[in-house]
Design an enzyme around this catalytic site. Sequence first.
Site, PDB file in Angstrom:
ATOM      1  N   HIS A 155      69.299 -25.044 -52.205  1.00 53.41           N
ATOM      2  CA  HIS A 155      69.835 -25.525 -53.485  1.00 53.41           C
ATOM      3  C   HIS A 155      70.735 -24.478 -54.136  1.00 53.41           C
ATOM      4  O   HIS A 155      70.666 -23.289 -53.816  1.00 53.41           O
ATOM      5  CB  HIS A 155      68.692 -25.863 -54.441  1.00 53.41           C
ATOM      6  N   LYS A 159      68.777 -23.425 -59.942  1.00 55.31           N
ATOM      7  CA  LYS A 159      67.536 -24.213 -59.887  1.00 55.31           C
ATOM      8  C   LYS A 159      66.344 -23.374 -60.344  1.00 55.31           C
ATOM      9  O   LYS A 159      66.190 -22.228 -59.923  1.00 55.31           O
ATOM     10  CB  LYS A 159      67.311 -24.743 -58.467  1.00 55.31           C
TER      11      LYS A 159
HETATM   12  N1  NDP Z   1      65.289 -36.456 -58.945  1.00 54.39           N
HETATM   13  C1  NDP Z   1      66.486 -36.128 -58.496  1.00 54.39           C
HETATM   14  O1  NDP Z   1      67.094 -36.816 -57.656  1.00 54.39           O
HETATM   15  C2  NDP Z   1      67.138 -34.895 -59.022  1.00 54.39           C
HETATM   16  C3  NDP Z   1      66.435 -34.104 -59.868  1.00 54.39           C
HETATM   17  N2  NDP Z   1      66.996 -32.984 -60.377  1.00 54.39           N
HETATM   18  C4  NDP Z   1      66.184 -32.279 -61.343  1.00 54.39           C
HETATM   19  O2  NDP Z   1      66.667 -32.620 -62.648  1.00 54.39           O
HETATM   20  C5  NDP Z   1      66.458 -31.523 -63.532  1.00 54.39           C
HETATM   21  C6  NDP Z   1      67.788 -31.179 -64.199  1.00 54.39           C
HETATM   22  O3  NDP Z   1      68.667 -30.670 -63.222  1.00 54.39           O
HETATM   23  P1  NDP Z   1      70.137 -30.170 -63.604  1.00 54.39           P
HETATM   24  O4  NDP Z   1      70.872 -31.240 -64.317  1.00 54.39           O
HETATM   25  O5  NDP Z   1      70.691 -29.596 -62.365  1.00 54.39           O
HETATM   26  O6  NDP Z   1      69.789 -28.997 -64.640  1.00 54.39           O
HETATM   27  P2  NDP Z   1      70.662 -28.444 -65.852  1.00 54.39           P
HETATM   28  O7  NDP Z   1      70.095 -27.107 -66.197  1.00 54.39           O
HETATM   29  O8  NDP Z   1      72.101 -28.557 -65.536  1.00 54.39           O
HETATM   30  O9  NDP Z   1      70.342 -29.466 -67.045  1.00 54.39           O
HETATM   31  C7  NDP Z   1      69.174 -29.473 -67.791  1.00 54.39           C
HETATM   32  C8  NDP Z   1      69.555 -29.794 -69.225  1.00 54.39           C
HETATM   33  O10 NDP Z   1      68.377 -30.037 -69.983  1.00 54.39           O
HETATM   34  C9  NDP Z   1      68.528 -29.371 -71.237  1.00 54.39           C
HETATM   35  N3  NDP Z   1      67.213 -29.155 -71.798  1.00 54.39           N
HETATM   36  C10 NDP Z   1      66.366 -28.109 -71.595  1.00 54.39           C
HETATM   37  N4  NDP Z   1      65.234 -28.293 -72.311  1.00 54.39           N
HETATM   38  C11 NDP Z   1      65.385 -29.466 -72.975  1.00 54.39           C
HETATM   39  C12 NDP Z   1      64.561 -30.182 -73.887  1.00 54.39           C
HETATM   40  N5  NDP Z   1      63.371 -29.727 -74.264  1.00 54.39           N
HETATM   41  N6  NDP Z   1      65.031 -31.338 -74.398  1.00 54.39           N
HETATM   42  C13 NDP Z   1      66.246 -31.820 -74.039  1.00 54.39           C
HETATM   43  N7  NDP Z   1      67.079 -31.171 -73.198  1.00 54.39           N
HETATM   44  C14 NDP Z   1      66.642 -30.009 -72.653  1.00 54.39           C
HETATM   45  C15 NDP Z   1      69.291 -28.104 -70.915  1.00 54.39           C
HETATM   46  O11 NDP Z   1      69.894 -27.546 -72.067  1.00 54.39           O
HETATM   47  P3  NDP Z   1      70.221 -25.945 -72.119  1.00 54.39           P
HETATM   48  O12 NDP Z   1      71.030 -25.662 -70.893  1.00 54.39           O
HETATM   49  O13 NDP Z   1      70.941 -25.766 -73.403  1.00 54.39           O
HETATM   50  O14 NDP Z   1      68.875 -25.256 -72.095  1.00 54.39           O
HETATM   51  C16 NDP Z   1      70.315 -28.645 -69.922  1.00 54.39           C
HETATM   52  O15 NDP Z   1      71.434 -29.158 -70.596  1.00 54.39           O
HETATM   53  C17 NDP Z   1      65.857 -30.406 -62.674  1.00 54.39           C
HETATM   54  O16 NDP Z   1      64.459 -30.437 -62.789  1.00 54.39           O
HETATM   55  C18 NDP Z   1      66.242 -30.775 -61.257  1.00 54.39           C
HETATM   56  O17 NDP Z   1      65.337 -30.288 -60.315  1.00 54.39           O
HETATM   57  C19 NDP Z   1      68.263 -32.608 -60.064  1.00 54.39           C
HETATM   58  C20 NDP Z   1      69.013 -33.343 -59.195  1.00 54.39           C
HETATM   59  C21 NDP Z   1      68.496 -34.556 -58.591  1.00 54.39           C
HETATM   60  O1  LIG Z   2      67.494 -29.081 -58.880  1.00 51.54           O
HETATM   61  C1  LIG Z   2      68.173 -29.821 -58.136  1.00 51.54           C
HETATM   62  O2  LIG Z   2      69.401 -29.710 -58.026  1.00 51.54           O
HETATM   63  C2  LIG Z   2      67.477 -30.877 -57.385  1.00 51.54           C
HETATM   64  N1  LIG Z   2      66.230 -31.096 -57.634  1.00 51.54           N
HETATM   65  C3  LIG Z   2      65.393 -32.062 -57.030  1.00 51.54           C
HETATM   66  C4  LIG Z   2      64.298 -31.371 -56.234  1.00 51.54           C
HETATM   67  O3  LIG Z   2      63.722 -30.386 -56.714  1.00 51.54           O
HETATM   68  O4  LIG Z   2      63.967 -31.838 -55.146  1.00 51.54           O
HETATM   69  C5  LIG Z   2      66.177 -33.085 -56.240  1.00 51.54           C
HETATM   70  C6  LIG Z   2      67.355 -32.539 -55.504  1.00 51.54           C
HETATM   71  O5  LIG Z   2      66.887 -31.795 -54.434  1.00 51.54           O
HETATM   72  C7  LIG Z   2      68.236 -31.707 -56.429  1.00 51.54           C
END
Ligand code: NDP
Ligand SMILES: O=C(O)C1=N[C@H](C(=O)O)C[C@H](O)C1
EC number: 1.17.1.8
Length: 265
Positions: A155, A159
């Site tokens: 990743h 992350k």
């Molecule tokens: N299920 C799936 O298919 C996928 C899951 N994911 C997961 O999704 C999550 C987000 O990933 P990603 O977008 O890359 O991460 P990012 O860090 O880009 O985005 C997370 C966002 O959440 C905000 N945030 C943090 N705490 C809070 C809160 N308490 N309330 C509201 N907003 C908050 C952050 O703000 P700030 O930066 O200002 O702290 C940031 O803007 C991760 O857990 C990742 O593993 C990712 C890709 C695919």
């Molecule tokens: O953090 C990410 O980017 C992603 N998180 C999810 C995971 O922890 O498996 C899904 C995907 O792999 C991207």
Amino acid sequence: MSIRVAIAGARGKMGAEAVHTVMKHDKMELVAVLDYKEVGKTLADLDMFPASYTVPIFTEMHDLVEATAPDVLVDLTNPHAVYKHTKEALNLNVRPVIGTTGFTDAQLEELSAMAKEKELGCIIAPNFAIGAILMMKFAKEAAKYLPDVEIIEMHHDQKLDAPSGTAVKTAQLIQEVRTSKAQGHPEEKETIEGARGGDFDGMRIHSVRLPGLVAHQQVLFGGDGQLLTIRHDSLNRNSFMSGVAFCIEEVMKMDQLVYGLENII
Ligand SMILES: NC(=O)C1=CN([C@@H]2O[C@H](COP(=O)(O)OP(=O)(O)OC[C@H]3O[C@@H](n4cnc5c(N)ncnc54)[C@H](OP(=O)(O)O)[C@@H]3O)[C@@H](O)[C@H]2O)C=CC1
Ligand SMILES: O=C(O)C1=N[C@H](C(=O)O)C[C@H](O)C1
């Protein structure tokens, strides 16, 4: 009637994609956004969204629900915030669709019991990409015949959780069909701590973090004189969006918690 959707984490990499997905969807309406700090009154105040996105931003779930009555909360935040958001949503009769990873087993059990008691749909999806779901299903099938397996997940370097939710889910699915076994030499020793990766029921999980990567996983099987590799690559975050939209529609028809999209596709 449109499904009323709220999103937590809208400024993030995944959240911003999800905002566009819901805004474009003809059966959904983005009614609110949950943030943890004051960033403006609506999404239109943020440079990253068009001026037409006049979706209100709230910092308290209770206020958000009272003002905008969402049917579904999509959470794409981080492992520290997601458990509280999911609990709050269920308590307020809002169906959670959770993409955020990093739940403990105890948290999953508690949320499952809550959803059951409330008879409310809840989807916790470690990976929304169809290719990743197939990769996990194929890995489970392969493990019946080739029980020596190691997982390498790769990743981007922003992350927070390791191993990835997808790697954990893959290992759990394999565990369902594989007799528990320790792998490698019984007397092997790590001369650098962590060299053999994390141990899940004898399976080793290796987490790579590098700029340039998005989300990738290889499941490696070793047998007598043969190797099988099952690999999936998400090359951009759009790869997850059809899964997000699917879950928002599906969760409306459900009355319990489902962990993993392989259970509903
Ligand atoms: N299920 C799936 O298919 C996928 C899951 N994911 C997961 O999704 C999550 C987000 O990933 P990603 O977008 O890359 O991460 P990012 O860090 O880009 O985005 C997370 C966002 O959440 C905000 N945030 C943090 N705490 C809070 C809160 N308490 N309330 C509201 N907003 C908050 C952050 O703000 P700030 O930066 O200002 O702290 C940031 O803007 C991760 O857990 C990742 O593993 C990712 C890709 C695919
Ligand atoms: O953090 C990410 O980017 C992603 N998180 C999810 C995971 O922890 O498996 C899904 C995907 O792999 C991207």
